[in-house]
Every structure is written in structure tokens, then in C-alpha cells.
Design an enzyme around this catalytic site. Structure first.
Site, PDB file in Angstrom:
ATOM      1  N   GLY A  11       0.813  -1.214   0.000  1.00  8.06           N
ATOM      2  CA  GLY A  11       0.000   0.000   0.000  1.00  8.06           C
ATOM      3  C   GLY A  11       0.849   1.269   0.000  1.00  8.06           C
ATOM      4  N   GLN A  12       0.157   2.408  -0.004  1.00 10.76           N
ATOM      5  CA  GLN A  12       0.880   3.694   0.014  1.00 10.76           C
ATOM      6  C   GLN A  12       1.817   3.772   1.220  1.00 10.76           C
ATOM      7  OE1 GLN A  12      -0.491   8.225  -0.241  1.00 10.76           O
ATOM      8  NE2 GLN A  12      -0.869   7.444   1.808  1.00 10.76           N
ATOM      9  N   LEU A  80      -0.660  -2.062   8.947  1.00  6.99           N
ATOM     10  CA  LEU A  80      -1.173  -1.065   7.998  1.00  6.99           C
ATOM     11  C   LEU A  80      -2.184  -1.683   7.040  1.00  6.99           C
ATOM     12  CD1 LEU A  80       2.211   0.648   7.002  1.00  6.99           C
ATOM     13  CD2 LEU A  80       0.776   1.048   9.010  1.00  6.99           C
ATOM     14  N   ALA A  81      -2.348  -2.995   7.108  1.00  6.20           N
ATOM     15  CA  ALA A  81      -3.245  -3.666   6.168  1.00  6.20           C
ATOM     16  C   ALA A  81      -4.693  -3.318   6.506  1.00  6.20           C
ATOM     17  CB  ALA A  81      -3.043  -5.178   6.250  1.00  6.20           C
ATOM     18  N   ALA A  82      -5.450  -2.976   5.470  1.00 10.46           N
ATOM     19  CA  ALA A  82      -6.859  -2.633   5.690  1.00 10.46           C
ATOM     20  C   ALA A  82      -7.599  -2.512   4.369  1.00 10.46           C
ATOM     21  CB  ALA A  82      -6.966  -1.295   6.424  1.00 10.46           C
ATOM     22  N   GLN A  83      -8.922  -2.652   4.442  1.00 12.62           N
ATOM     23  CA  GLN A  83      -9.783  -2.156   3.370  1.00 12.62           C
ATOM     24  C   GLN A  83      -9.898  -0.676   3.721  1.00 12.62           C
ATOM     25  OE1 GLN A  83     -11.648  -0.482   1.182  1.00 12.62           O
ATOM     26  NE2 GLN A  83     -13.355  -0.665   2.608  1.00 12.62           N
ATOM     27  N   SER A 125      -7.448   5.882  12.715  1.00 14.88           N
ATOM     28  CA  SER A 125      -7.776   6.880  11.686  1.00 14.88           C
ATOM     29  C   SER A 125      -8.639   8.008  12.238  1.00 14.88           C
ATOM     30  CB  SER A 125      -8.540   6.177  10.558  1.00 14.88           C
ATOM     31  OG  SER A 125      -9.181   7.103   9.729  1.00 14.88           O
ATOM     32  N   GLU A 127     -11.056   9.064  10.787  1.00 18.39           N
ATOM     33  CA  GLU A 127     -12.446   8.682  10.467  1.00 18.39           C
ATOM     34  C   GLU A 127     -13.186   8.173  11.700  1.00 18.39           C
ATOM     35  OE1 GLU A 127     -14.796   8.236   7.732  1.00 18.39           O
ATOM     36  OE2 GLU A 127     -13.593   9.897   7.009  1.00 18.39           O
ATOM     37  N   TYR A 148     -16.268   1.861   7.670  1.00 16.12           N
ATOM     38  CA  TYR A 148     -14.812   1.927   7.823  1.00 16.12           C
ATOM     39  C   TYR A 148     -14.462   2.532   9.189  1.00 16.12           C
ATOM     40  CZ  TYR A 148     -10.034   3.654   7.319  1.00 16.12           C
ATOM     41  OH  TYR A 148      -8.696   3.929   7.535  1.00 16.12           O
ATOM     42  N   HIS A 178      -3.413  11.415   4.690  1.00 18.10           N
ATOM     43  CA  HIS A 178      -2.077  11.703   4.165  1.00 18.10           C
ATOM     44  C   HIS A 178      -1.938  11.107   2.777  1.00 18.10           C
ATOM     45  CE1 HIS A 178      -2.042   8.302   6.959  1.00 18.10           C
ATOM     46  NE2 HIS A 178      -1.214   7.720   6.108  1.00 18.10           N
ATOM     47  N   ARG A 183      -0.489   7.619  -3.754  1.00 15.62           N
ATOM     48  CA  ARG A 183      -1.833   7.440  -3.213  1.00 15.62           C
ATOM     49  C   ARG A 183      -2.687   6.642  -4.205  1.00 15.62           C
ATOM     50  NH1 ARG A 183      -5.130   7.049   1.160  1.00 15.62           N
ATOM     51  NH2 ARG A 183      -6.010   9.031   1.809  1.00 15.62           N
TER      52      ARG A 183
END
Ligand code: NAP
Ligand code: F7E
Length: 324
Positions: A11-12, A80-83, A125, A127, A148, A178, A183
Site C-alpha cells: 500500500g501507500q 497497515l493492512a486494511a480495506q 484513523s 475517520e 470503515y 495523508h 496514493r
């Protein structure tokens, strides 16, 4: 030599962090899951693919989590792994929950049972906060506005629980948005800069967006992965907000990005499409990173304008080189 296991190295943030840790002399393990298409382009961008020990893991498969953690016994584990796409979490809430919430729980439980010297970083996050007017810090009320966000609250609270109940070193970085040239293309910043490049080079005429009044606190991913590492160098685990302290609307982003690219007024190119609106959205998010500054000595180095310039320049270069 210290070792680190990065879950979600493709991922990013995973790729920025892998590059950062390799430069610090770490032995880096990075997890990926099988796909039927190209997967390692971000690691190739940093020219580090052959320096990472790749391990196969899916957060929905506790057997793979168990095997990888038992075998690698890392000093530091970065989950850091996630949907990670909020928009799709409304359409795939169960998948999002299985990966982000139950998956994180499996990671904490496995570390507790079979590698309890490992320091964990959990990717929490902004969120999690949802809508409210104040600037958010580590103690702000959590009122998530998406599946999420809810899944991240579960993982955040579970990390705190494992810290308190079992003495696990489980630190949560509450990171605000970020971005970077790496991205994902569906996030609004990269969607804008990628499409600016396509319009500028004649491949497209219009860009379709949703709620462009939304405001976010946008920083640079390279700065934020440094904060993750700094959190794991502390003696005690804790929670830290990482943010720039400034919020800008999607319209502000459009203003500067179109102006900088030389295309001029974004209103000549942007159309609003209802399909990009979410069932619930967050109007404004801005974070207070005072604790990270005081305890970690962390500060962002890239301004909002500089971030946009980096992303526009990079996308124009990529489209020029026919990398779509
Ligand atoms: P990203 O680019 O979407 O990367 C997510 C990573 O997770 C990818 O490597 C992805 O693998 C992997 N992944 C997805 N589903 C998985 C599964 N079932 N099992 C194992 N790995 C899986 O996200 P990011 O922007 O780097 O964000 C990193 C973390 O920080 C995420 O947890 C995100 O939720 C959180 N976060 C991000 C931000 C932000 O603004 N970027 C802010 C706060 C928190 P594939 O490459 O195979 O898809
Ligand atoms: O949306 C609005 C959209 O998808 C930002 C993830 O990294 O940060 C990220 O989540 C805003 C929202 O990021 C479009 O409605 C308008 O209000 O770029 P985004 P996000 O939802 O803030 C948090 C901190 C994370 O943890 C997440 O993993 O922009 N918006 N028009 C649009 N958004 C998208 N994607 N596409 C549009 O066309």
C-alpha cells in the site's frame, strides 16, 4: 539488526515505511496477498522490491497471520493492512469489518500468544471521530460516520484493551488524511491530480466528483510514516494524533491544483456526479498533533501547496511516460 514486519507493504504507507526502515538498517518483512494482476509497483518505485522479505498473509485468514508472526518474531509490527477506502465500506461493510476489525484482533491475539516482545503499531484513523466542530485530539469523542470508521474504532479500542489487560506494547497512530504521488487512484486528491494530467495531455475533457465542500487535514505520507516509527521507539505504548492542524476543502485542492497545472479555472473541467456522494460524510476534520510534537518531536515538513505540486508533477510525468 532490528526486524520489522509491515502488514500491507504493497500500500501507500507500507511502501513509504519499508523504504524508511530499510534506510535505518532494519530487516524488513512485508506482507502481501495474491492477486491476478500487478501488485508491487509501489515497491518498484522505491527500487526496494528485492530488499524486502515478502510473506503471504491475509487479515481474513488467521492461519496465515499465525504462521507469519510465529515465524518472523519481529521486533516491530506495523499493522497497515486494511480495506482503507471509506466509500466502498458502505457497499462492503462485512468485508471491511472482517479485515479491519476482526483481522486486527487476530494480529493482537497472535502477538500475545506467540511473540509478546513485539511492539505493535495499529493504523487508527481520524475517520473514527466523525462529525463535530472541534479540533480533534487523542481524547476527542468517537462518533464514526462509516462502516470503515466503525471498524477502526473496534481495532483502536481492542489495541487499548490488549495494552491494559495483557501489557502488550500496542500503540495507535490516529492519522489524519495523508497523500503522496503513490496514493491510490480512487482517493479524491490523487483522483484530481491524475485526471488533471490526463486532461492536460489530451486524454480526457472532464473530471467527475462528489461532495467538494468536504474539508480534510491533508499531510504527506512520507512525514507520517516517520511518526509511526517514532511511536515505536518510545518506552511505553500510547495513542498519538498525527495531523497538520490545517483543513482545506476539496474545492481549495481543486483551486490550487488546476492553477498550478496551468489548466486554469477548475469549474471549466469539473462536474458533480451524485454517485460519488456517500450515505453519510464528514464535513470537516482537523487534528491537533501537540502530543506527537511534544513526546516524539514530530512535525510535518510538507505544506498543502507543496503536496499538491508534488502530486501534479508526478502524475504529469507518469502520463507522459504512458503509465496509466
Ligand atoms: P492502502 O494504500 O489502501 O494500503 C492498504 C494495504 O492493506 C495494501 O497493502 C493492501 O493490499 C492491504 N490489504 C487490504 N486488504 C487486506 C487483507 N484482507 N489482508 C491483508 N492485507 C490487506 O492504504 P494506506 O493509505 O497505505 O493506509 C495504511 C493504513 O493506514 C490503513 O490501515 C488505513 O486504513 C490507515 N489510514 C490511512 C490514512 C490515509 O490517509 N492514508 C489515514 C488514517 C489511517 P493490496 O495492495 O493487495 O490491496
Ligand atoms: O475522501 C470527498 C469525500 O476518499 C475525502 C482514507 O485514507 O482518509 C481517507 O478517507 C473527501 C470525502 O478520503 C470525491 O466524500 C468528493 O469527504 O479521499 P477520500 P477519506 O474518505 O477522508 C482517512 C483518514 C482514512 O483513514 C481512510 O483510509 O472527499 N469527495 N468527491 C470524494 N472522495 C472520493 N474518493 N472521490 C470523489 O470523487
Amino acid at each position: 539488526m532490528k526486524s520489522a514486519l509491515i502488514l500491507g507493504v504493497t500500500g501507500q504507507d507500507g511502501s513509504y515505511l519499508a523504504d524508511f526502515l530499510l534506510k535505518k538498517g532494519y530487516n524488513v518483512y512485508g506482507s502481501f496477498r495474491r492477486t491476478s494482476h500487478r501488485l508491487f509497483e509501489r515497491l518498484e518505485y522505491f527500487d526496494i522490491l528485492d530488499k524486502i522479505n515478502l510473506v503471504k498473509l491475509d487479515l481474513t485468514d488467521p492461519i496465515s497471520i499465525n504462521k507469519v508472526i510465529k515465524e518472523t518474531q519481529p521486533d516491530e509490527l506495523y499493522n497497515l493492512a486494511a480495506q482503507s477506502f471509506v466509500g466502498i465500506s458502505f457497499d462492503q461493510p462485512i468485508l471491511t469489518t472482517n479485515v479491519n476489525a476482526t483481522g486486527a484482533l487476530s494480529v493482537f491475539e497472535t502477538v500475545k500468544e506467540s511473540s509478546n516482545h513485539t511492539k505493535i503499531y495499529q493504523a487508527s484513523s481520524s475517520e473514527m471521530f466523525g462529525n463535530s466542530n472541534e479540533i480533534k485530539n487523542e481524547f476527542s469523542r468517537m462518533n464514526p460516520a462509516s462502516p470503515y470508521g466503525v471498524s477502526k474504532v473496534f481495532a483502536h479500542k481492542t489495541a487499548q484493551h490488549y495494552r491494559e489487560a495483557y501489557g502488550l506494547f500496542a500503540t495507535c497512530g490516529i492519522l489524519f488524511n495523508h497523500e503522496s504521488p503513490l496514493r491510490g487512484l480512487e482517493f479524491v486528491t490523487r483522483k484530481i491530480t491524475h485526471n488533471i494530467a490526463r486532461i492536460k495531455l489530451g486524454y480526457d475533457k472532464k473530471l467527475f466528483l462528489g461532495n467538494i465542500d468536504a474539508k480534510r487535514d491533508w499531510g504527506f505520507a512520507g512525514d507520517y510514516v516517520k511518526a509511526m516509527w517514532q511511536m515505536l521507539q518510545q518506552d511505553k505504548s500510547s495513542d498519538y494524533v498525527v495531523a497538520t492542524g490545517e483543513s482545506h476543502s476539496v474545492k481549495d485542492f481543486l483551486d490550487y491544483a488546476f492553477d498550478y497545472s496551468g489548466l486554469g479555472d477548475w469549474k471549466d473541467f469539473v462536474e458533480i456526479d451524485k454517485k460519488y456522494f456517500r450515505p453519510q460524510d464528514i464535513d470537516d476534520l482537523v487534528g491537533d498533533a501537540t502530543k506527537a510534537e511534544k513526546e516524539l518531536g514530530w512535525k510535518p515538513s510538507i505544506t498543502f501547496k507543496k503536496l499538491i505540486e508534488m502530486m501534479v508533477d508526478s502524475d504529469i510525468k507518469l502520463i507522459n511516460e504512458h503509465v496509466f
